[in-house]
Design a protein around this motif. Structure first.
Motif, PDB file in Angstrom:
ATOM      1  N   SER A  65       0.194  -0.956  -0.157  1.00  0.00           N
ATOM      2  CA  SER A  65       0.137   0.199   0.234  1.00  0.00           C
ATOM      3  C   SER A  65       0.696   0.613   0.097  1.00  0.00           C
ATOM      4  O   SER A  65       1.866   1.266   0.188  1.00  0.00           O
ATOM      5  CB  SER A  65      -1.240   0.057   1.247  1.00  0.00           C
ATOM      6  OG  SER A  65      -0.616   0.362   2.202  1.00  0.00           O
ATOM      7  N   VAL A  66      -0.010   2.276  -0.252  1.00  0.00           N
ATOM      8  CA  VAL A  66       0.640   3.306  -0.232  1.00  0.00           C
ATOM      9  C   VAL A  66       0.205   4.308   0.497  1.00  0.00           C
ATOM     10  O   VAL A  66      -1.072   4.100   0.027  1.00  0.00           O
ATOM     11  CB  VAL A  66       0.854   4.363  -1.465  1.00  0.00           C
ATOM     12  CG1 VAL A  66       2.409   3.347  -2.451  1.00  0.00           C
ATOM     13  CG2 VAL A  66       0.235   4.026  -2.183  1.00  0.00           C
ATOM     14  N   ARG A 117       1.588  -2.163  -5.830  1.00  0.00           N
ATOM     15  CA  ARG A 117       1.551  -3.550  -6.036  1.00  0.00           C
ATOM     16  C   ARG A 117       2.802  -3.698  -5.979  1.00  0.00           C
ATOM     17  O   ARG A 117       3.915  -4.299  -5.739  1.00  0.00           O
ATOM     18  CB  ARG A 117       0.908  -3.559  -7.091  1.00  0.00           C
ATOM     19  CG  ARG A 117       1.516  -4.894  -7.909  1.00  0.00           C
ATOM     20  CD  ARG A 117       0.567  -5.893  -9.290  1.00  0.00           C
ATOM     21  NE  ARG A 117       0.873  -7.311  -9.595  1.00  0.00           N
ATOM     22  CZ  ARG A 117       0.457  -7.915 -10.370  1.00  0.00           C
ATOM     23  NH1 ARG A 117      -0.426  -7.599 -10.816  1.00  0.00           N
ATOM     24  NH2 ARG A 117       0.729  -9.057  -9.968  1.00  0.00           N
ATOM     25  N   ARG A 118       4.118  -2.490  -6.638  1.00  0.00           N
ATOM     26  CA  ARG A 118       5.432  -2.939  -6.696  1.00  0.00           C
ATOM     27  C   ARG A 118       6.013  -2.779  -5.123  1.00  0.00           C
ATOM     28  O   ARG A 118       6.962  -3.559  -4.832  1.00  0.00           O
ATOM     29  CB  ARG A 118       6.186  -1.690  -7.372  1.00  0.00           C
ATOM     30  CG  ARG A 118       5.542  -1.253  -8.749  1.00  0.00           C
ATOM     31  CD  ARG A 118       5.918  -2.199  -9.390  1.00  0.00           C
ATOM     32  NE  ARG A 118       6.328  -1.838 -10.800  1.00  0.00           N
ATOM     33  CZ  ARG A 118       6.673  -1.183 -11.764  1.00  0.00           C
ATOM     34  NH1 ARG A 118       7.893  -0.879 -11.051  1.00  0.00           N
ATOM     35  NH2 ARG A 118       6.488  -1.300 -13.228  1.00  0.00           N
ATOM     36  N   LYS A 123       8.168  -5.710  -4.862  1.00  0.00           N
ATOM     37  CA  LYS A 123       9.331  -5.048  -4.735  1.00  0.00           C
ATOM     38  C   LYS A 123      10.126  -5.095  -3.507  1.00  0.00           C
ATOM     39  O   LYS A 123      11.632  -4.916  -3.203  1.00  0.00           O
ATOM     40  CB  LYS A 123       9.643  -3.500  -5.825  1.00  0.00           C
ATOM     41  CG  LYS A 123       9.615  -4.160  -7.308  1.00  0.00           C
ATOM     42  CD  LYS A 123       9.914  -5.225  -7.667  1.00  0.00           C
ATOM     43  CE  LYS A 123       9.277  -5.370  -8.977  1.00  0.00           C
ATOM     44  NZ  LYS A 123      10.199  -6.769 -10.163  1.00  0.00           N
ATOM     45  N   THR A 124       9.291  -4.663  -2.542  1.00  0.00           N
ATOM     46  CA  THR A 124      10.009  -4.621  -1.108  1.00  0.00           C
ATOM     47  C   THR A 124      10.277  -5.433   0.023  1.00  0.00           C
ATOM     48  O   THR A 124       8.793  -5.885  -0.417  1.00  0.00           O
ATOM     49  CB  THR A 124       9.699  -2.610  -0.479  1.00  0.00           C
ATOM     50  OG1 THR A 124       8.279  -3.039   0.406  1.00  0.00           O
ATOM     51  CG2 THR A 124       9.493  -1.818  -1.994  1.00  0.00           C
ATOM     52  N   PRO A 125      10.717  -5.408   1.218  1.00  0.00           N
ATOM     53  CA  PRO A 125      10.089  -6.241   1.861  1.00  0.00           C
ATOM     54  C   PRO A 125       8.858  -5.353   3.028  1.00  0.00           C
ATOM     55  O   PRO A 125       9.122  -6.131   4.157  1.00  0.00           O
ATOM     56  CB  PRO A 125      11.475  -6.227   3.819  1.00  0.00           C
ATOM     57  CG  PRO A 125      12.348  -5.022   2.278  1.00  0.00           C
ATOM     58  CD  PRO A 125      11.720  -4.640   1.215  1.00  0.00           C
ATOM     59  N   HIS A 126       8.527  -4.660   2.380  1.00  0.00           N
ATOM     60  CA  HIS A 126       7.480  -3.805   3.328  1.00  0.00           C
ATOM     61  C   HIS A 126       6.610  -4.168   2.529  1.00  0.00           C
ATOM     62  O   HIS A 126       6.166  -4.611   2.163  1.00  0.00           O
ATOM     63  CB  HIS A 126       8.548  -2.004   3.461  1.00  0.00           C
ATOM     64  CG  HIS A 126       9.378  -2.126   3.898  1.00  0.00           C
ATOM     65  ND1 HIS A 126       9.962  -2.025   4.752  1.00  0.00           N
ATOM     66  CD2 HIS A 126      10.180  -1.275   2.889  1.00  0.00           C
ATOM     67  CE1 HIS A 126      11.589  -1.723   4.675  1.00  0.00           C
ATOM     68  NE2 HIS A 126      11.326  -1.170   4.090  1.00  0.00           N
ATOM     69  N   VAL A 127       4.963  -3.039   3.751  1.00  0.00           N
ATOM     70  CA  VAL A 127       4.220  -3.142   3.104  1.00  0.00           C
ATOM     71  C   VAL A 127       3.893  -1.651   2.984  1.00  0.00           C
ATOM     72  O   VAL A 127       2.125  -1.789   1.951  1.00  0.00           O
ATOM     73  CB  VAL A 127       3.309  -3.691   4.743  1.00  0.00           C
ATOM     74  CG1 VAL A 127       1.000  -3.484   3.892  1.00  0.00           C
ATOM     75  CG2 VAL A 127       2.930  -5.460   4.543  1.00  0.00           C
ATOM     76  N   ILE A 172      -4.352  -2.460   5.955  1.00  0.00           N
ATOM     77  CA  ILE A 172      -4.348  -3.623   4.800  1.00  0.00           C
ATOM     78  C   ILE A 172      -5.710  -4.292   6.865  1.00  0.00           C
ATOM     79  O   ILE A 172      -5.291  -3.950   7.289  1.00  0.00           O
ATOM     80  CB  ILE A 172      -3.907  -4.205   5.486  1.00  0.00           C
ATOM     81  CG1 ILE A 172      -3.139  -4.106   3.966  1.00  0.00           C
ATOM     82  CG2 ILE A 172      -4.334  -6.146   5.055  1.00  0.00           C
ATOM     83  CD1 ILE A 172      -3.211  -4.125   2.544  1.00  0.00           C
ATOM     84  N   GLY A 173      -6.489  -4.935   6.275  1.00  0.00           N
ATOM     85  CA  GLY A 173      -8.089  -5.157   7.609  1.00  0.00           C
ATOM     86  C   GLY A 173      -8.401  -3.790   7.840  1.00  0.00           C
ATOM     87  O   GLY A 173      -9.493  -4.299   8.257  1.00  0.00           O
TER      88      GLY A 173
END
Length: 332
Positions: free
Chosen positions: A104-105, A119-120, A124-128, A224-225
């Motif tokens: 998310s952003v 989506r990137r 592409k990252t270990p983050h959410v 998320i959630g």
């Protein structure tokens, strides 16, 4: 332009779950996409191109959200969205796969497609979640171009609002197809859920947030959630309305957990709303919260606090419909 009457082929006034026929299409037995509000029809059509070709639910919801962010051009999603009280258009978005992956952003400025940036982040990252200037920096590094998203219509509306500068979140009412740029609706969100021909679920949520908000305010859509939750083992849920209420109650996660306990999608949405009302009964009478859910079998249901919430359903090329959601409070 397709009229609203042409879209409506069924009404779900009682809030009963909509059940997919077991064999409605030989090639795509389970494929289906649902979205919040009447502009969900256009988003569904964009997503269905992917599902019809046998693509994944994840790809489908991204394409549907991208349509809303670029082609819709209304006051509450993507470009043309109304700005905050300082004149900045900031965008929130999230995307989630049924296997638990998500991204998310939030408070992202000057980037046209926050859903693709989300989506990137997921892939592409270990983050959410990435926010603000960091989210924009990441987007640019990923090849997204910066673009001023403040439309002339939104700028004019902002300048008119500044004459009084009163912030009053307005209750959502039923949107009509003619209410596009410059309409008076304060806040809508595109929430989208899909199930593909392999039975995989995914969801997306995108918005420009509440008009005239404090700069830096983040609603439920990228959380998320709150604004979105998807679990292949159970189902998926998304939300629209006053995001603070979804955040306070982890509403989308709650809906999915209610389905895990055996409730239908509509029953699960209602149970989540009843919890909101129980906690904040007086406040709930003056704000809108809308929930939309789909279980792993493709059954769909929705519920809102107040009358006026509609959601779009697409199963195959000739089966699109816009349905009225049941509500906790009767139509006034």
């Amino acid at each position: 332009m397709i009229s609203r009457r042409q879209w409506i082929t069924g009404i779900s006034a009682s809030g009963a779950s909509l059940i997919v026929p077991q064999a409605f299409c030989r090639e795509q037995q389970q494929a289906r996409v649902v979205s919040t509000w009447d502009f969900g029809v256009g988003a569904n059509q964009a997503a269905w191109k992917t599902l019809r070709a046998g693509g994944s639910a994840l790809d489908a919801v991204e394409q549907g959200a991208r349509w809303a962010e670029s082609d819709l051009c209304n006051a509450t999603v993507g470009r043309c969205g109304n700005p905050d009280r300082d004149g900045h258009v900031s965008l929130d978005a999230s995307i989630m796969d049924g296997d638990g992956r998500c991204g998310s952003v939030a408070a992202l400025e000057d980037i046209l497609h926050p859903i693709s940036v989300a989506r990137r982040v997921m892939e592409k990252t270990p983050h959410v979640m990435l926010v603000g200037a960091g989210a924009q920096q990441f987007a640019v590094e990923q090849g997204f171009r910066k673009k001023n998203l403040l439309s002339p219509t939104a700028k004019e509306a902002w300048q008119e609002w500044k004459k009084e500068s009163k912030y009053r979140p307005q209750m959502n009412v039923e949107r009509l197809s003619k209410a596009m740029p410059g309409d008076k609706t304060n806040h809508d969100t595109l929430g989208m859920l899909a199930i593909d021909s392999n039975g995989r679920l995914a969801g997306a949520c995108t918005t420009s947030g509440m008009a005239w908000k404090l700069r830096g305010r983040v609603g439920d859509s990228p959380i998320i959630g709150a604004g979105l939750y998807v679990d292949n083992e159970v189902g998926a849920a998304t939300a629209s309305g006053v995001g603070e209420e979804m955040i306070r109650n982890a509403a989308s996660f709650l809906v999915v957990e209610m389905m895990r306990q055996g409730k239908s999608p509509s029953e699960a949405c209602l149970a989540a709303l009843e919890r909101i009302v129980k906690k904040r009964e007086e406040a709930s009478k003056n704000l809108q919260v809308c929930l939309l859910a789909m279980n792993k079998h493709g059954e769909v249901g929705a519920y809102a606090l107040h009358h006026g919430f509609v959601y779009a359903v697409c199963d195959h090329d000739k089966d699109e419909r816009l349905l009225d959601s049941a509500s906790v409070y009767a139509k006034s």
